[in-house]
Scaffold this motif. Structure first.
Motif, short mmCIF file in Angstrom:
data_model
loop_
_atom_site.label_atom_id
_atom_site.label_comp_id
_atom_site.label_asym_id
_atom_site.label_seq_id
_atom_site.Cartn_x
_atom_site.Cartn_y
_atom_site.Cartn_z
N GLN A 19 -15.11 -75.90 79.43
CA GLN A 19 -14.42 -74.92 78.62
C GLN A 19 -14.35 -75.01 77.44
O GLN A 19 -14.78 -74.05 76.55
CB GLN A 19 -13.18 -74.44 79.43
N PHE A 20 -13.94 -76.19 77.09
CA PHE A 20 -13.56 -76.26 75.69
C PHE A 20 -14.97 -76.32 74.80
O PHE A 20 -14.92 -75.63 73.61
CB PHE A 20 -12.83 -77.62 75.31
N ASN A 21 -16.05 -76.92 75.33
CA ASN A 21 -17.39 -76.91 74.50
C ASN A 21 -18.01 -75.54 74.58
O ASN A 21 -18.60 -75.33 73.88
CB ASN A 21 -18.09 -77.81 75.14
N TYR A 22 -17.76 -74.74 75.81
CA TYR A 22 -18.35 -73.37 75.82
C TYR A 22 -17.46 -72.55 74.71
O TYR A 22 -18.39 -71.76 74.06
CB TYR A 22 -18.06 -72.76 77.19
N TRP A 23 -16.10 -72.77 74.43
CA TRP A 23 -15.67 -71.91 73.58
C TRP A 23 -15.96 -72.31 71.90
O TRP A 23 -16.24 -71.53 71.33
CB TRP A 23 -14.17 -71.96 73.56
N ARG A 24 -16.05 -73.54 71.89
CA ARG A 24 -16.66 -74.13 70.67
C ARG A 24 -18.16 -73.43 70.43
O ARG A 24 -18.44 -72.96 69.10
CB ARG A 24 -16.72 -75.55 70.44
N GLY A 25 -18.89 -73.54 71.30
CA GLY A 25 -20.41 -73.04 71.23
C GLY A 25 -20.11 -71.58 70.94
O GLY A 25 -21.07 -71.23 70.10
N LEU A 26 -19.47 -70.88 71.59
CA LEU A 26 -19.35 -69.37 71.66
C LEU A 26 -19.00 -69.07 70.18
O LEU A 26 -19.55 -68.08 69.47
CB LEU A 26 -18.40 -68.88 72.20
N ASN A 27 -17.98 -69.76 69.40
CA ASN A 27 -17.78 -69.53 68.13
C ASN A 27 -18.65 -69.69 67.16
O ASN A 27 -18.93 -69.21 66.10
CB ASN A 27 -16.34 -70.34 67.81
N LEU A 28 -19.21 -71.10 67.29
CA LEU A 28 -20.59 -71.37 66.43
C LEU A 28 -21.69 -70.58 66.41
O LEU A 28 -22.28 -70.24 65.35
CB LEU A 28 -21.08 -72.98 66.76
N GLN A 29 -21.91 -70.17 67.76
CA GLN A 29 -22.77 -68.74 67.91
C GLN A 29 -22.52 -67.70 66.93
O GLN A 29 -23.50 -67.17 66.41
CB GLN A 29 -23.34 -68.66 69.40
N GLY A 30 -21.25 -66.89 67.18
CA GLY A 30 -20.96 -66.02 66.30
C GLY A 30 -20.95 -66.18 64.86
O GLY A 30 -21.42 -65.25 64.20
N ILE A 31 -20.55 -67.26 64.42
CA ILE A 31 -20.41 -67.73 62.97
C ILE A 31 -22.18 -67.64 62.59
O ILE A 31 -22.26 -66.89 61.19
CB ILE A 31 -19.97 -69.32 62.77
N GLU A 32 -22.93 -68.08 63.32
CA GLU A 32 -24.37 -67.91 62.70
C GLU A 32 -24.92 -66.41 62.81
O GLU A 32 -25.36 -66.05 61.87
CB GLU A 32 -25.30 -69.04 63.50
N LEU A 33 -24.68 -65.67 64.11
CA LEU A 33 -24.96 -64.46 64.27
C LEU A 33 -24.64 -63.38 63.13
O LEU A 33 -25.41 -62.64 62.45
CB LEU A 33 -24.71 -63.99 65.42
N PHE A 34 -23.25 -63.51 63.01
CA PHE A 34 -22.54 -62.69 62.01
C PHE A 34 -22.68 -63.01 60.41
O PHE A 34 -22.29 -62.32 59.63
CB PHE A 34 -21.05 -62.32 62.53
N GLY A 35 -23.13 -64.19 60.41
CA GLY A 35 -23.12 -64.83 59.00
C GLY A 35 -24.53 -64.55 58.31
O GLY A 35 -24.52 -64.70 57.10
N TYR A 36 -25.53 -64.31 59.07
CA TYR A 36 -26.71 -64.12 58.95
C TYR A 36 -26.95 -62.96 57.79
O TYR A 36 -26.36 -61.98 58.13
CB TYR A 36 -27.63 -63.96 59.97
N GLY A 37 -27.66 -63.06 56.51
CA GLY A 37 -27.56 -62.16 55.69
C GLY A 37 -26.64 -61.65 55.19
O GLY A 37 -26.45 -60.30 54.92
N ASN A 38 -25.73 -62.43 54.72
CA ASN A 38 -24.37 -62.27 54.41
C ASN A 38 -23.52 -61.20 55.28
O ASN A 38 -22.97 -60.36 54.65
CB ASN A 38 -24.38 -61.72 53.03
N GLY A 39 -23.86 -61.24 56.67
CA GLY A 39 -23.40 -60.21 57.64
C GLY A 39 -23.92 -58.78 57.43
O GLY A 39 -23.13 -57.91 58.08
N GLU A 40 -24.81 -58.73 56.59
CA GLU A 40 -25.23 -57.40 56.62
C GLU A 40 -26.50 -57.17 57.62
O GLU A 40 -26.75 -55.94 58.05
CB GLU A 40 -26.09 -56.92 55.05
N GLU A 41 -27.15 -58.06 58.27
CA GLU A 41 -27.95 -57.99 59.31
C GLU A 41 -27.56 -58.86 60.68
O GLU A 41 -27.31 -60.02 60.41
CB GLU A 41 -29.41 -58.35 59.13
N TRP A 42 -27.50 -58.17 61.73
CA TRP A 42 -27.31 -59.14 63.14
C TRP A 42 -27.67 -58.15 64.28
O TRP A 42 -27.69 -56.86 64.25
CB TRP A 42 -25.70 -59.46 62.90
N MET A 43 -27.86 -58.85 65.29
CA MET A 43 -28.33 -58.39 66.36
C MET A 43 -27.98 -59.42 67.72
O MET A 43 -28.26 -60.30 67.39
CB MET A 43 -29.63 -57.93 66.65
N THR A 44 -27.32 -58.87 68.52
CA THR A 44 -27.33 -59.92 69.93
C THR A 44 -27.49 -59.03 71.16
O THR A 44 -27.40 -57.89 70.95
CB THR A 44 -25.71 -60.39 69.75
N SER A 45 -27.89 -59.65 72.19
CA SER A 45 -27.98 -58.99 73.30
C SER A 45 -27.65 -59.95 74.48
O SER A 45 -27.52 -61.15 74.26
CB SER A 45 -29.52 -58.66 73.50
#
Length: 70
Positions: free
Chosen positions: A37-63
């Motif tokens: 669970q600890f690693n899942y939460w870390r991974g979830l945060n890392l994924q979100g950082i990359e997804l929402f940080g792409y293109g200065n936060g102007e472009e993102w998509m998740t599914s």
């Protein structure tokens, strides 16, 4: 959103032992399940950082996709 997730990840990492203890208490005492669970939460945060940080936060998509066998 990316900056918020970076702060959450920093808090998780800075308080790793306390977080793991909490997760053990919520995993029926299973240290192995808590470690996952600890690693899942870390991974979830890392994924979100990359997804929402792409293109200065102007472009993102998740599914979310559920695959099933044919």
């Amino acid at each position: 959103m990316s900056r918020t997730l970076e702060l959450w990840l920093k808090n998780i990492d800075d308080n790793a032992e306390a977080v793991k203890e909490i997760m053990v208490s919520h995993s029926a005492g299973s240290v192995e399940a808590a470690a996952k669970q600890f690693n899942y939460w870390r991974g979830l945060n890392l994924q979100g950082i990359e997804l929402f940080g792409y293109g200065n936060g102007e472009e993102w998509m998740t599914s979310q996709v559920l695959f099933k066998k044919k």
